[in-house]
Design a protein around this motif. Sequence first.
Motif, PDB file in Angstrom:
ATOM      1  N   HIS A 173      26.783  32.787-111.931  1.00  0.00           N
ATOM      2  CA  HIS A 173      26.536  34.067-112.611  1.00  0.00           C
ATOM      3  C   HIS A 173      25.839  35.078-111.715  1.00  0.00           C
ATOM      4  O   HIS A 173      25.313  36.086-112.188  1.00  0.00           O
ATOM      5  CB  HIS A 173      25.761  33.826-113.912  1.00  0.00           C
ATOM      6  CG  HIS A 173      26.532  32.944-114.853  1.00  0.00           C
ATOM      7  ND1 HIS A 173      27.600  33.427-115.595  1.00  0.00           N
ATOM      8  CD2 HIS A 173      26.464  31.626-115.100  1.00  0.00           C
ATOM      9  CE1 HIS A 173      28.125  32.410-116.282  1.00  0.00           C
ATOM     10  NE2 HIS A 173      27.459  31.315-115.998  1.00  0.00           N
ATOM     11  N   CYS A 189      32.044  38.457-118.303  1.00  0.00           N
ATOM     12  CA  CYS A 189      31.844  36.999-118.211  1.00  0.00           C
ATOM     13  C   CYS A 189      31.390  36.458-119.567  1.00  0.00           C
ATOM     14  O   CYS A 189      30.848  37.198-120.390  1.00  0.00           O
ATOM     15  CB  CYS A 189      30.790  36.723-117.138  1.00  0.00           C
ATOM     16  SG  CYS A 189      30.473  34.965-116.852  1.00  0.00           S
ATOM     17  N   CYS A 221      28.896  34.847-120.157  1.00  0.00           N
ATOM     18  CA  CYS A 221      27.436  34.930-120.263  1.00  0.00           C
ATOM     19  C   CYS A 221      26.989  36.283-120.810  1.00  0.00           C
ATOM     20  O   CYS A 221      25.815  36.486-121.085  1.00  0.00           O
ATOM     21  CB  CYS A 221      26.799  34.698-118.896  1.00  0.00           C
ATOM     22  SG  CYS A 221      27.012  36.077-117.768  1.00  0.00           S
ATOM     23  N   CYS A 225      30.306  38.604-112.688  1.00  0.00           N
ATOM     24  CA  CYS A 225      29.746  37.340-112.183  1.00  0.00           C
ATOM     25  C   CYS A 225      30.730  36.685-111.209  1.00  0.00           C
ATOM     26  O   CYS A 225      31.941  36.786-111.356  1.00  0.00           O
ATOM     27  CB  CYS A 225      29.483  36.373-113.325  1.00  0.00           C
ATOM     28  SG  CYS A 225      28.207  36.932-114.455  1.00  0.00           S
TER      29      CYS A 225
END
Length: 316
Positions: A151, A161, A163, A168
């Motif tokens: 990340h 992403c 996340c 990332c």
Amino acid sequence: MGLTIGIDVGGTKIAAGVVGPDGTIGARAVRDTPANSVDDTAASQIAAHEVEAVGIGAAGFVSSDRSTVLFAPNLAWRDEPLGTRVAKVLKIPVVVENDANAAAWGEFAFGAAKDVEDMVCITVGTGIGGGVVNDGELLRGANGVAAELGHMRVVPGGHLCGCGARGCWEQYASGRALVREGRARAESGSLLAAQMLSVCGITDPAELTGPMITQAAAAGDPCAVELLEDLGHWLGEGLASIATLFDPTMIVIGGGVSAAKHLLMKSAQVAFERNLPAKANRPHPTFGVAELGNDAGLIGAADLARRPAPAPEKTR
Ligand SMILES: [Zn+2]
């Protein structure tokens, strides 16, 4: 300490093994149902062997005292006291570690990096897992959540992403990226991409998978080779930044891209050399291919269970 158990908790299965001090695996067990059967899986092994401790590798954030899974996106664990709970049931010490950290430790202790003290391990799968060993110690950070290398941002404002951030590294240098780019090429009407689909035995770009592309690349298909070279390029770009941060002796690359690993490693190394800051004036790390395969996490977790907890925080 004699035998310990290593447990690798994946998204769809749990793999456990009894591991000796030399990193060799004795008995093994695999269960399909994750999350709830960790104690079960370990208990069945403990009953049959003289085991002194258990190490559990799990995908997610693990607390710095190695007892609690703070957050595991695939297992719906939030502040799950996994280590404490399993230790209570089994009545032996249990440590929990992030799965990529455990895999890095396995390669450090018994695999490709067994002769060095400073290494970075990158596991290229659907995403990118990373672990850092600095001066013989796993880097955990203040809260246990360091070394989430996948990340690291490589493209501001880039691909979204899982996340929640954009750009990332794992959106550019993972299996997911490989498939996304392969499908995009096929959908663009490229003749070379059409040829790749036919080598893979499919007509619909949506059916394209990472293993299909790596196998086609290994067989010399030009479009698949280019896709792997692009992936290697992104890998090398990110590794140049990582080497700048951690100055490892060795960078170990593992994961599901092994069918085309030489192609990938070659382009990764070229991009790495090109992007390493002050490259003419510093020692360069060597590149290695992971040696323990899917067992790295299990072996690493079992070995971490032998090691004392990190020192308590200093008192002021
Ligand atoms: Zn991310």
